[in-house]
Design a protein around this motif. Structure first.
Motif, PDB file in Angstrom:
ATOM      1  N   VAL A  36      17.398 -81.323  85.284  1.00 42.88           N
ATOM      2  CA  VAL A  36      16.428 -82.188  85.949  1.00 42.88           C
ATOM      3  C   VAL A  36      17.062 -83.574  86.114  1.00 42.88           C
ATOM      4  N   VAL A  37      17.098 -84.052  87.359  1.00 42.96           N
ATOM      5  CA  VAL A  37      17.726 -85.330  87.677  1.00 42.96           C
ATOM      6  C   VAL A  37      16.673 -86.289  88.228  1.00 42.96           C
ATOM      7  N   LEU A  38      16.430 -87.379  87.526  1.00 44.77           N
ATOM      8  CA  LEU A  38      15.520 -88.414  88.023  1.00 44.77           C
ATOM      9  C   LEU A  38      16.297 -89.352  88.940  1.00 44.77           C
ATOM     10  N   VAL A  39      15.756 -89.617  90.121  1.00 43.52           N
ATOM     11  CA  VAL A  39      16.344 -90.579  91.042  1.00 43.52           C
ATOM     12  C   VAL A  39      15.392 -91.759  91.141  1.00 43.52           C
ATOM     13  N   ALA A  40      15.842 -92.918  90.686  1.00 42.82           N
ATOM     14  CA  ALA A  40      15.016 -94.124  90.679  1.00 42.82           C
ATOM     15  C   ALA A  40      15.927 -95.342  90.770  1.00 42.82           C
ATOM     16  N   ASN A  41      15.400 -96.414  91.322  1.00 43.53           N
ATOM     17  CA  ASN A  41      16.178 -97.649  91.453  1.00 43.53           C
ATOM     18  C   ASN A  41      15.793 -98.689  90.424  1.00 43.53           C
TER      19      ASN A  41
END
Length: 267
Positions: A117-122
């Motif tokens: 599971v990969v979270l993509v957030a800035n």
């Protein structure tokens, strides 16, 4: 050759608002894409009530893209002691949304231990929270790293690291409990067999001492490899952050790099 675990990508609002339809379509090729229910509600809210016209435009574009995208909405969440806010601390709306997203990622990682599971957030605090959970099948990255992944077709170091951790785990082993499983099993199953004579008890002393020494040596080895694993993860995080800094602000990065003491002594 063993197949790599499948990848699930979870998007925060900060990541979605940094892209366009073409980007979202490209992301779909990297893995199964998820949008937390709270994020989807926030994107729908910003379609008409965003504070900036550009944000409103991007939110509307995503609302047109999502229904036919094949992306999935998820309300799955799991709590973790490290994610609990301090007692008496009132979270802002943005902080509550960020917490929902991280708990969603953790829930997905627990539900699907064979998936990465990969979270993509800035937002860097969210990525740090994910890393702090120390779950083998869960990691995070900014949207710039995801874009680089799409364009270069090369997985980021943090993804390769966690995929390797998952492949090295024993079949059926929990991604979180596997870190200390070996030591826990050895200490919990250690037993002593009673003897009926003094002679038998005296002969059991030396093997018992040998076993204790071996257990202490094994414990030191596990502690060393655990420290080494944490150090590798820290180095990977620093490399990713440096790449992001150089991508976002090359001038300030180059100034910092040139002023490093090591480089200064070489000059």
């Amino acid at each position: 050759m063993a197949l790599l675990p499948p990848i699930s990508i979870v998007f925060d609002t900060t990541a979605l608002l940094a892209g366009k339809t073409l980007n979202w379509q490209e992301f779909s090729r990297l893995g199964e894409c998820y949008v937390p229910e709270a994020v989807l509600e926030q994107m729908q809210f910003m379609c008409d009530r965003a504070s900036e016209p550009e944000t409103e435009s991007t939110a509307r574009e995503f609302s047109r893209f999502y229904p036919t995208s094949g992306w999935k909405k998820t309300s799955l969440k799991a709590e973790h002691p490290l994610l609990k806010p301090a007692p008496g601390h009132n979270l802002s709306k943005r902080a509550r949304l960020a917490l929902d997203v991280v708990e969603c990622c953790y829930g997905l990682a627990l539900r699907y231990p064979d998936r990465l599971v990969v979270l993509v957030a800035n937002e860097q605090p969210m990525l740090q929270q994910v890393m702090g959970l120390q779950t083998k099948n869960l990691c995070g990255m900014p949207v710039s790293a995801l874009l680089q992944w799409v364009r270069s077709q090369r997985r980021p170091p943090v993804v390769n690291h966690h995929l390797q951790l998952m492949r090295s785990a024993k079949p059926g082993q929990s991604s979180q409990s596997s870190l200390n499983e070996a030591g826990t099993r050895r200490t919990s199953t250690a037993t002593t067999r009673p003897t009926s004579t003094t002679a038998a008890a005296s002969t059991a002393v030396r093997p018992g001492m040998y076993t204790a020494k071996r257990q202490r040596s094994s414990l030191r080895s596990r502690q060393f490899f655990s420290l080494l694993s944490n150090l590798v993860s820290l180095v990977i995080l620093l490399v990713v952050l440096a790449a992001i800094w150089r991508f976002v602000s090359p001038a300030s990065f180059n100034q910092f790099w040139q002023n490093l003491p090591i480089l200064g002594t070489q000059r």
